[in-house]
Design a protein around this motif. Structure first.
Motif, PDB file in Angstrom:
ATOM      1  N   GLU A 110     -59.392   8.729 -21.354  1.00  0.00           N
ATOM      2  CA  GLU A 110     -59.874  10.093 -21.146  1.00  0.00           C
ATOM      3  C   GLU A 110     -59.183  10.731 -19.945  1.00  0.00           C
ATOM      4  O   GLU A 110     -58.836  11.923 -19.976  1.00  0.00           O
ATOM      5  CB  GLU A 110     -61.389  10.090 -20.953  1.00  0.00           C
ATOM      6  CG  GLU A 110     -62.010  11.475 -21.007  1.00  0.00           C
ATOM      7  CD  GLU A 110     -63.515  11.433 -20.860  1.00  0.00           C
ATOM      8  OE1 GLU A 110     -64.196  12.165 -21.597  1.00  0.00           O
ATOM      9  OE2 GLU A 110     -64.013  10.671 -20.002  1.00  0.00           O
ATOM     10  N   LYS A 111     -58.945   9.954 -18.896  1.00  0.00           N
ATOM     11  CA  LYS A 111     -58.234  10.488 -17.734  1.00  0.00           C
ATOM     12  C   LYS A 111     -56.796  10.834 -18.091  1.00  0.00           C
ATOM     13  O   LYS A 111     -56.270  11.873 -17.662  1.00  0.00           O
ATOM     14  CB  LYS A 111     -58.271   9.471 -16.589  1.00  0.00           C
ATOM     15  CG  LYS A 111     -59.648   9.297 -15.970  1.00  0.00           C
ATOM     16  CD  LYS A 111     -59.617   8.294 -14.839  1.00  0.00           C
ATOM     17  CE  LYS A 111     -60.998   8.108 -14.233  1.00  0.00           C
ATOM     18  NZ  LYS A 111     -61.004   7.146 -13.115  1.00  0.00           N
ATOM     19  N   VAL A 112     -56.156   9.972 -18.872  1.00  0.00           N
ATOM     20  CA  VAL A 112     -54.784  10.257 -19.303  1.00  0.00           C
ATOM     21  C   VAL A 112     -54.766  11.512 -20.167  1.00  0.00           C
ATOM     22  O   VAL A 112     -53.916  12.404 -19.984  1.00  0.00           O
ATOM     23  CB  VAL A 112     -54.204   9.058 -20.075  1.00  0.00           C
ATOM     24  CG1 VAL A 112     -52.846   9.413 -20.676  1.00  0.00           C
ATOM     25  CG2 VAL A 112     -54.064   7.844 -19.158  1.00  0.00           C
ATOM     26  N   ILE A 228     -53.691  10.948  -5.239  1.00  0.00           N
ATOM     27  CA  ILE A 228     -53.190  11.053  -6.606  1.00  0.00           C
ATOM     28  C   ILE A 228     -52.703   9.686  -7.092  1.00  0.00           C
ATOM     29  O   ILE A 228     -53.005   9.260  -8.206  1.00  0.00           O
ATOM     30  CB  ILE A 228     -52.057  12.096  -6.676  1.00  0.00           C
ATOM     31  CG1 ILE A 228     -52.613  13.499  -6.421  1.00  0.00           C
ATOM     32  CG2 ILE A 228     -51.360  12.039  -8.040  1.00  0.00           C
ATOM     33  CD1 ILE A 228     -51.541  14.567  -6.299  1.00  0.00           C
ATOM     34  N   GLY A 229     -51.943   9.001  -6.216  1.00  0.00           N
ATOM     35  CA  GLY A 229     -51.467   7.667  -6.578  1.00  0.00           C
ATOM     36  C   GLY A 229     -52.604   6.695  -6.809  1.00  0.00           C
ATOM     37  O   GLY A 229     -52.565   5.882  -7.742  1.00  0.00           O
ATOM     38  N   LEU A 230     -53.653   6.784  -5.979  1.00  0.00           N
ATOM     39  CA  LEU A 230     -54.810   5.902  -6.138  1.00  0.00           C
ATOM     40  C   LEU A 230     -55.505   6.158  -7.465  1.00  0.00           C
ATOM     41  O   LEU A 230     -55.961   5.216  -8.139  1.00  0.00           O
ATOM     42  CB  LEU A 230     -55.788   6.118  -4.979  1.00  0.00           C
ATOM     43  CG  LEU A 230     -57.016   5.206  -4.930  1.00  0.00           C
ATOM     44  CD1 LEU A 230     -56.605   3.758  -4.739  1.00  0.00           C
ATOM     45  CD2 LEU A 230     -57.963   5.651  -3.812  1.00  0.00           C
ATOM     46  N   THR A 231     -55.570   7.425  -7.863  1.00  0.00           N
ATOM     47  CA  THR A 231     -56.177   7.752  -9.154  1.00  0.00           C
ATOM     48  C   THR A 231     -55.403   7.112 -10.305  1.00  0.00           C
ATOM     49  O   THR A 231     -55.994   6.544 -11.234  1.00  0.00           O
ATOM     50  CB  THR A 231     -56.220   9.276  -9.339  1.00  0.00           C
ATOM     51  OG1 THR A 231     -57.020   9.855  -8.310  1.00  0.00           O
ATOM     52  CG2 THR A 231     -56.813   9.641 -10.697  1.00  0.00           C
ATOM     53  N   TRP A 232     -54.076   7.175 -10.235  1.00  0.00           N
ATOM     54  CA  TRP A 232     -53.270   6.577 -11.300  1.00  0.00           C
ATOM     55  C   TRP A 232     -53.358   5.057 -11.286  1.00  0.00           C
ATOM     56  O   TRP A 232     -53.375   4.416 -12.344  1.00  0.00           O
ATOM     57  CB  TRP A 232     -51.814   7.032 -11.180  1.00  0.00           C
ATOM     58  CG  TRP A 232     -51.620   8.417 -11.701  1.00  0.00           C
ATOM     59  CD1 TRP A 232     -51.352   9.550 -10.983  1.00  0.00           C
ATOM     60  CD2 TRP A 232     -51.693   8.831 -13.072  1.00  0.00           C
ATOM     61  NE1 TRP A 232     -51.254  10.638 -11.809  1.00  0.00           N
ATOM     62  CE2 TRP A 232     -51.451  10.228 -13.105  1.00  0.00           C
ATOM     63  CE3 TRP A 232     -51.920   8.162 -14.267  1.00  0.00           C
ATOM     64  CZ2 TRP A 232     -51.450  10.954 -14.290  1.00  0.00           C
ATOM     65  CZ3 TRP A 232     -51.927   8.898 -15.453  1.00  0.00           C
ATOM     66  CH2 TRP A 232     -51.686  10.266 -15.462  1.00  0.00           C
ATOM     67  N   VAL A 233     -53.429   4.468 -10.093  1.00  0.00           N
ATOM     68  CA  VAL A 233     -53.612   3.013 -10.002  1.00  0.00           C
ATOM     69  C   VAL A 233     -54.942   2.619 -10.626  1.00  0.00           C
ATOM     70  O   VAL A 233     -55.033   1.635 -11.385  1.00  0.00           O
ATOM     71  CB  VAL A 233     -53.525   2.543  -8.540  1.00  0.00           C
ATOM     72  CG1 VAL A 233     -54.006   1.097  -8.409  1.00  0.00           C
ATOM     73  CG2 VAL A 233     -52.106   2.662  -8.015  1.00  0.00           C
ATOM     74  N   LEU A 294     -55.044   1.590 -23.803  1.00  0.00           N
ATOM     75  CA  LEU A 294     -54.854   3.037 -23.960  1.00  0.00           C
ATOM     76  C   LEU A 294     -55.054   3.453 -25.417  1.00  0.00           C
ATOM     77  O   LEU A 294     -55.732   4.453 -25.701  1.00  0.00           O
ATOM     78  CB  LEU A 294     -53.456   3.427 -23.481  1.00  0.00           C
ATOM     79  CG  LEU A 294     -53.069   4.903 -23.646  1.00  0.00           C
ATOM     80  CD1 LEU A 294     -54.023   5.806 -22.875  1.00  0.00           C
ATOM     81  CD2 LEU A 294     -51.629   5.129 -23.193  1.00  0.00           C
ATOM     82  N   ALA A 295     -54.480   2.685 -26.349  1.00  0.00           N
ATOM     83  CA  ALA A 295     -54.636   3.005 -27.771  1.00  0.00           C
ATOM     84  C   ALA A 295     -56.105   2.933 -28.198  1.00  0.00           C
ATOM     85  O   ALA A 295     -56.607   3.821 -28.905  1.00  0.00           O
ATOM     86  CB  ALA A 295     -53.792   2.049 -28.609  1.00  0.00           C
ATOM     87  N   LEU A 296     -56.797   1.881 -27.738  1.00  0.00           N
ATOM     88  CA  LEU A 296     -58.219   1.750 -28.073  1.00  0.00           C
ATOM     89  C   LEU A 296     -59.022   2.887 -27.464  1.00  0.00           C
ATOM     90  O   LEU A 296     -59.894   3.473 -28.118  1.00  0.00           O
ATOM     91  CB  LEU A 296     -58.739   0.399 -27.569  1.00  0.00           C
ATOM     92  CG  LEU A 296     -60.240   0.130 -27.752  1.00  0.00           C
ATOM     93  CD1 LEU A 296     -60.621   0.166 -29.224  1.00  0.00           C
ATOM     94  CD2 LEU A 296     -60.624  -1.213 -27.131  1.00  0.00           C
ATOM     95  N   GLY A 297     -58.728   3.213 -26.210  1.00  0.00           N
ATOM     96  CA  GLY A 297     -59.450   4.292 -25.542  1.00  0.00           C
ATOM     97  C   GLY A 297     -59.248   5.629 -26.218  1.00  0.00           C
ATOM     98  O   GLY A 297     -60.203   6.407 -26.392  1.00  0.00           O
ATOM     99  N   LEU A 298     -58.006   5.923 -26.619  1.00  0.00           N
ATOM    100  CA  LEU A 298     -57.733   7.181 -27.318  1.00  0.00           C
ATOM    101  C   LEU A 298     -58.484   7.237 -28.646  1.00  0.00           C
ATOM    102  O   LEU A 298     -58.976   8.302 -29.055  1.00  0.00           O
ATOM    103  CB  LEU A 298     -56.235   7.336 -27.549  1.00  0.00           C
ATOM    104  CG  LEU A 298     -55.383   7.586 -26.293  1.00  0.00           C
ATOM    105  CD1 LEU A 298     -53.904   7.568 -26.643  1.00  0.00           C
ATOM    106  CD2 LEU A 298     -55.757   8.907 -25.623  1.00  0.00           C
ATOM    107  N   ALA A 299     -58.591   6.089 -29.318  1.00  0.00           N
ATOM    108  CA  ALA A 299     -59.344   6.046 -30.572  1.00  0.00           C
ATOM    109  C   ALA A 299     -60.842   6.250 -30.344  1.00  0.00           C
ATOM    110  O   ALA A 299     -61.545   6.782 -31.219  1.00  0.00           O
ATOM    111  CB  ALA A 299     -59.102   4.713 -31.275  1.00  0.00           C
ATOM    112  N   LEU A 300     -61.328   5.847 -29.178  1.00  0.00           N
ATOM    113  CA  LEU A 300     -62.760   5.967 -28.888  1.00  0.00           C
ATOM    114  C   LEU A 300     -63.162   7.368 -28.429  1.00  0.00           C
ATOM    115  O   LEU A 300     -64.344   7.711 -28.479  1.00  0.00           O
ATOM    116  CB  LEU A 300     -63.157   4.952 -27.816  1.00  0.00           C
ATOM    117  CG  LEU A 300     -63.181   3.482 -28.246  1.00  0.00           C
ATOM    118  CD1 LEU A 300     -63.446   2.584 -27.039  1.00  0.00           C
ATOM    119  CD2 LEU A 300     -64.229   3.245 -29.319  1.00  0.00           C
TER     120      LEU A 300
END
Length: 324
Positions: A110-112, A228-233, A294-300
């Motif tokens: 969701e963040k991505v 910003i970097g911490l969020t991506w980590v 990521l694929a599972l999350g996008l599907a959810l």
């Protein structure tokens, strides 16, 4: 005299056993905490956003209240539930871990998706005007503690799964150490992060040495990029940990084909760089777990939007009307 010496020997033996038990508990807590590192990184990465927009003097009190709520989540609710689960229904641990892993994948994806397709509004602040900071603070703290409950449940379940079979008391003490230690680590780090810019500003203005003032200016300029970097980590950690939990859970439930393929592919990649084979293999496996997450999350995401959220809203509405 011989009786006294025998008593002293017994006391010494008991002390050694007790010391060994303490060492075992601390060692188990350290290993269990390390297993939950991915969720911990995410917790630390997510939490600073809850003080965004508040005055500097309110930042630490807000972090403190969230930390207290986190301790209550872990010790009052999650620890007893985890012990009951471990001793009465251990077979449910793997499925619950997979549910938690799926949630981490969903949150990370969701963040991505939000970064790629930003929403037009921010639901955290809808309906709350700038003239009502006290209400906004209460809402933010309540939301943070709810989010922490989910992340804490994942942390405690991962930790519980990592603890070897032992007595109920030893499991309870180990989980309590993990809960307190992780909470201090997470919210201590959050407190340092949210006050770093204030420290940098103070150093840049009041520092006696030119190097101190320069360091302060560097901190102030660097904090936005660091956050910003911490969020991506944190996002990457969620996808990696969530994906790996689901893959491992599938193996435990008899569907190990995906885990076997990921392992074989990671080994093959490691063989391409024999000088650093182990590190490359681990990195490849983590990357593949993250891609799966990521694929599972996008599907959810559509499942949550079209089924879970409406169902939850309906149930919450029923309880609200029943209380009213």
């Amino acid at each position: 005299m011989s009786g006294l010496l025998a008593l002293l020997d017994d006391v010494a033996a008991i002390a050694k056993i007790a010391a060994s038990s303490v060492d075992d508990v601390i060692g188990q807590a350290a290993k269990a905490g390390a297993k939950a590192a991915g969720a911990v990184i995410d917790d630390a990465a997510v939490s600073p956003k809850y003080v965004h927009g508040f005055s500097a003097e309110r930042e630490l009190p807000i972090v403190g209240r969230i930390a207290l709520g986190s301790i209550k989540n872990k010790l009052i609710f999650l620890l007893p539930a985890g012990l009951l689960l471990s001793n009465l229904a251990p077979g449910l641990i793997a499925p619950l871990l997979m549910l938690g892993g799926g949630y981490l994948c969903y949150e990370g994806a969701e963040k991505v998706a939000h970064k790629l397709f930003p929403d037009a509004h921010h639901p955290d602040t809808v309906g709350l005007g700038p003239d009502d900071p006290a209400h906004l603070e209460e809402e933010k703290i309540a939301g943070a503690i709810k989010t922490d409950f989910i992340l804490s449940a994942e942390i405690m379940t991962i930790a519980l799964a990592a603890i070897p079979a032992s007595s109920l008391v030893q499991e309870a003490v180990t989980l309590a150490i993990v809960a307190i230690g992780i909470t201090i680590a997470v919210y201590g780090s959050v407190a340092l992060i949210v006050k770093a810019d204030d420290l940098g500003l103070l150093m840049s203005v009041s520092g006696r040495l030119r190097a101190t003032r320069a360091a302060g200016r560097g901190i102030v300029r660097g904090m936005p990029g660091f956050l910003i970097g911490l969020t991506w980590v944190g996002t990457a950690a969620m996808l990696w940990v969530g994906g790996s939990i689901v893959v491992h859970g599938m193996e435990e439930l008899g569907a190990g084909w995906l885990g076997h393929h990921i392992h074989d592919w990671a080994v093959a990649v490691g063989h391409l760089v024999p000088q650093a084979g182990a590190a490359v293999e681990w990195t490849a496996k983590a990357a593949m777990d993250g891609v799966f997450g990521l694929a599972l999350g996008l599907a959810l995401i559509p499942v949550a939007a079209w089924a879970i959220v409406p169902a939850w809203s309906a149930v919450s509405g029923l309880f609200a009307r029943a209380r009213g």
